[in-house]
Design a protein around this motif. Structure first.
Motif, mmCIF file in Angstrom:
data_model
loop_
_atom_site.group_PDB
_atom_site.id
_atom_site.type_symbol
_atom_site.label_atom_id
_atom_site.label_comp_id
_atom_site.label_asym_id
_atom_site.label_seq_id
_atom_site.Cartn_x
_atom_site.Cartn_y
_atom_site.Cartn_z
ATOM 1 N N GLU A 71 60.637 122.162 -12.526
ATOM 2 C CA GLU A 71 60.929 122.579 -10.973
ATOM 3 C C GLU A 71 61.283 124.109 -10.892
ATOM 4 O OE1 GLU A 71 61.620 118.299 -11.405
ATOM 5 O OE2 GLU A 71 62.696 119.977 -12.731
ATOM 6 N N ASP A 72 61.636 124.837 -12.241
ATOM 7 C CA ASP A 72 61.830 126.170 -11.835
ATOM 8 C C ASP A 72 60.734 127.306 -12.117
ATOM 9 O OD1 ASP A 72 64.511 125.563 -12.126
ATOM 10 O OD2 ASP A 72 64.675 125.724 -14.309
ATOM 11 N N VAL A 73 59.328 126.334 -12.161
ATOM 12 C CA VAL A 73 58.301 127.074 -12.436
ATOM 13 C C VAL A 73 57.696 127.942 -11.068
ATOM 14 C CG1 VAL A 73 55.681 126.883 -12.672
ATOM 15 C CG2 VAL A 73 57.320 125.756 -14.167
ATOM 16 N N VAL A 74 57.529 129.241 -11.015
ATOM 17 C CA VAL A 74 57.052 129.790 -9.867
ATOM 18 C C VAL A 74 55.956 130.331 -9.914
ATOM 19 C CG1 VAL A 74 59.704 130.504 -9.433
ATOM 20 C CG2 VAL A 74 58.053 131.946 -10.643
ATOM 21 N N ARG A 75 55.300 130.553 -10.760
ATOM 22 C CA ARG A 75 53.756 130.844 -10.955
ATOM 23 C C ARG A 75 53.109 130.297 -12.291
ATOM 24 N NH1 ARG A 75 50.277 134.212 -9.501
ATOM 25 N NH2 ARG A 75 51.267 135.472 -8.415
ATOM 26 N N GLY A 94 48.203 119.580 -10.069
ATOM 27 C CA GLY A 94 49.047 118.948 -8.818
ATOM 28 C C GLY A 94 49.981 117.800 -9.211
ATOM 29 N N GLU A 95 49.390 116.987 -10.272
ATOM 30 C CA GLU A 95 50.512 115.958 -10.895
ATOM 31 C C GLU A 95 51.633 116.389 -11.585
ATOM 32 O OE1 GLU A 95 48.336 113.389 -13.399
ATOM 33 O OE2 GLU A 95 46.472 113.329 -12.192
ATOM 34 N N PHE A 96 51.573 117.548 -12.027
ATOM 35 C CA PHE A 96 52.575 118.198 -12.584
ATOM 36 C C PHE A 96 53.380 119.079 -11.804
ATOM 37 C CE2 PHE A 96 50.468 117.328 -16.410
ATOM 38 C CZ PHE A 96 51.437 117.233 -17.402
ATOM 39 N N PHE A 97 52.758 119.809 -10.838
ATOM 40 C CA PHE A 97 53.562 120.633 -10.001
ATOM 41 C C PHE A 97 53.486 120.581 -8.503
ATOM 42 C CE2 PHE A 97 52.658 123.067 -13.925
ATOM 43 C CZ PHE A 97 53.960 123.053 -14.312
ATOM 44 N N GLY A 98 52.754 119.338 -7.982
ATOM 45 C CA GLY A 98 52.613 119.206 -6.478
ATOM 46 C C GLY A 98 53.890 119.517 -5.709
ATOM 47 N N PRO A 102 54.117 125.943 -7.053
ATOM 48 C CA PRO A 102 54.189 127.471 -7.616
ATOM 49 C C PRO A 102 52.962 128.305 -7.175
ATOM 50 C CG PRO A 102 53.330 126.011 -9.514
ATOM 51 C CD PRO A 102 53.733 125.064 -8.538
ATOM 52 N N ALA A 103 53.111 129.567 -6.998
ATOM 53 C CA ALA A 103 52.135 130.355 -6.830
ATOM 54 C C ALA A 103 50.892 130.312 -7.957
ATOM 55 C CB ALA A 103 52.641 131.803 -6.652
ATOM 56 N N SER A 104 49.973 130.009 -7.705
ATOM 57 C CA SER A 104 48.871 129.911 -8.987
ATOM 58 C C SER A 104 47.824 130.554 -8.670
ATOM 59 C CB SER A 104 48.714 128.184 -8.786
ATOM 60 O OG SER A 104 49.985 127.347 -8.873
ATOM 61 N N THR A 105 47.036 130.540 -9.788
ATOM 62 C CA THR A 105 45.709 131.207 -9.658
ATOM 63 C C THR A 105 44.807 130.770 -10.773
ATOM 64 O OG1 THR A 105 46.536 133.475 -9.514
ATOM 65 C CG2 THR A 105 44.393 133.491 -10.400
ATOM 66 N N MET A 106 43.437 130.457 -10.383
ATOM 67 C CA MET A 106 42.533 129.783 -11.353
ATOM 68 C C MET A 106 41.325 130.767 -11.247
ATOM 69 S SD MET A 106 40.652 126.044 -11.381
ATOM 70 C CE MET A 106 42.020 125.209 -10.761
ATOM 71 N N VAL A 107 40.843 131.060 -12.438
ATOM 72 C CA VAL A 107 39.755 132.048 -12.743
ATOM 73 C C VAL A 107 38.872 131.472 -13.696
ATOM 74 C CG1 VAL A 107 41.056 134.167 -11.863
ATOM 75 C CG2 VAL A 107 41.117 133.466 -14.262
ATOM 76 N N GLU A 108 37.582 131.887 -13.531
ATOM 77 C CA GLU A 108 36.469 131.342 -14.470
ATOM 78 C C GLU A 108 36.346 132.349 -15.461
ATOM 79 O OE1 GLU A 108 32.183 129.533 -14.310
ATOM 80 O OE2 GLU A 108 32.374 131.345 -13.134
ATOM 81 N N VAL A 109 36.411 132.257 -16.681
ATOM 82 C CA VAL A 109 36.241 133.117 -17.897
ATOM 83 C C VAL A 109 34.960 132.695 -18.564
ATOM 84 C CG1 VAL A 109 38.573 133.796 -17.898
ATOM 85 C CG2 VAL A 109 37.772 131.946 -19.204
#
Length: 129
Positions: A71-75, A94-98, A102-109
């Motif tokens: 619950e402390d995760v912010v990003r 979403g299952e973990f942090f729904g 938190p603020a989240s980013t997903m990028v393709e590498v």
């Protein structure tokens, strides 16, 4: 500034010079985390759902080892080798942090540390706030 290191005990941490996570004051910063087993071997090569799940398990364990809670995760930051996997990766996130959202980013590498890996996750948490 008090600094607490969390290690998973892999051979790479001292060789490369990193920690799984660092707790500094009220912050916990978790390094990029791939889906590995206890021996450091890849889990579910090529499977974005299982790799996301395993990486997030390791991330949450590191946060807890550093004195925090999920619950402390912010990003979070998620790196994927195929942007078409965004929905699968996002659903596991979403299952973990729904409820935390938190603020989240997903990028393709173009690639990760090895061809077996398709997802890598970083996280930051703030505790006691």
């Amino acid at each position: 500034m008090e600094r607490n290191r969390v290690s998973t005990g892999t051979e790479w941490e001292p060789k490369v010079g990193y920690s799984r996570a660092i707790a500094v004051d009220d912050r916990i910063l978790v390094s990029g985390t791939t889906a590995t087993d206890e021996d450091g071997d890849p889990v579910a090569p090529g499977d974005p759902e299982r790799q996301t799940r395993r990486a997030l398990e390791i991330v949450v364990d590191a946060i807890e080892d550093a004195g925090g809670r999920r619950e402390d995760v912010v990003r979070t930051r998620m790196y994927v080798v195929d942007a078409d996997d965004w929905e699968t990766v996002g659903e596991v996130h979403g299952e973990f942090f729904g409820d935390v959202r938190p603020a989240s980013t997903m990028v393709e590498v173009s690639s990760l540390i090895g061809p077996e890996y398709v997802v890598e996750v970083e996280a930051e948490a703030v505790v006691g706030g």
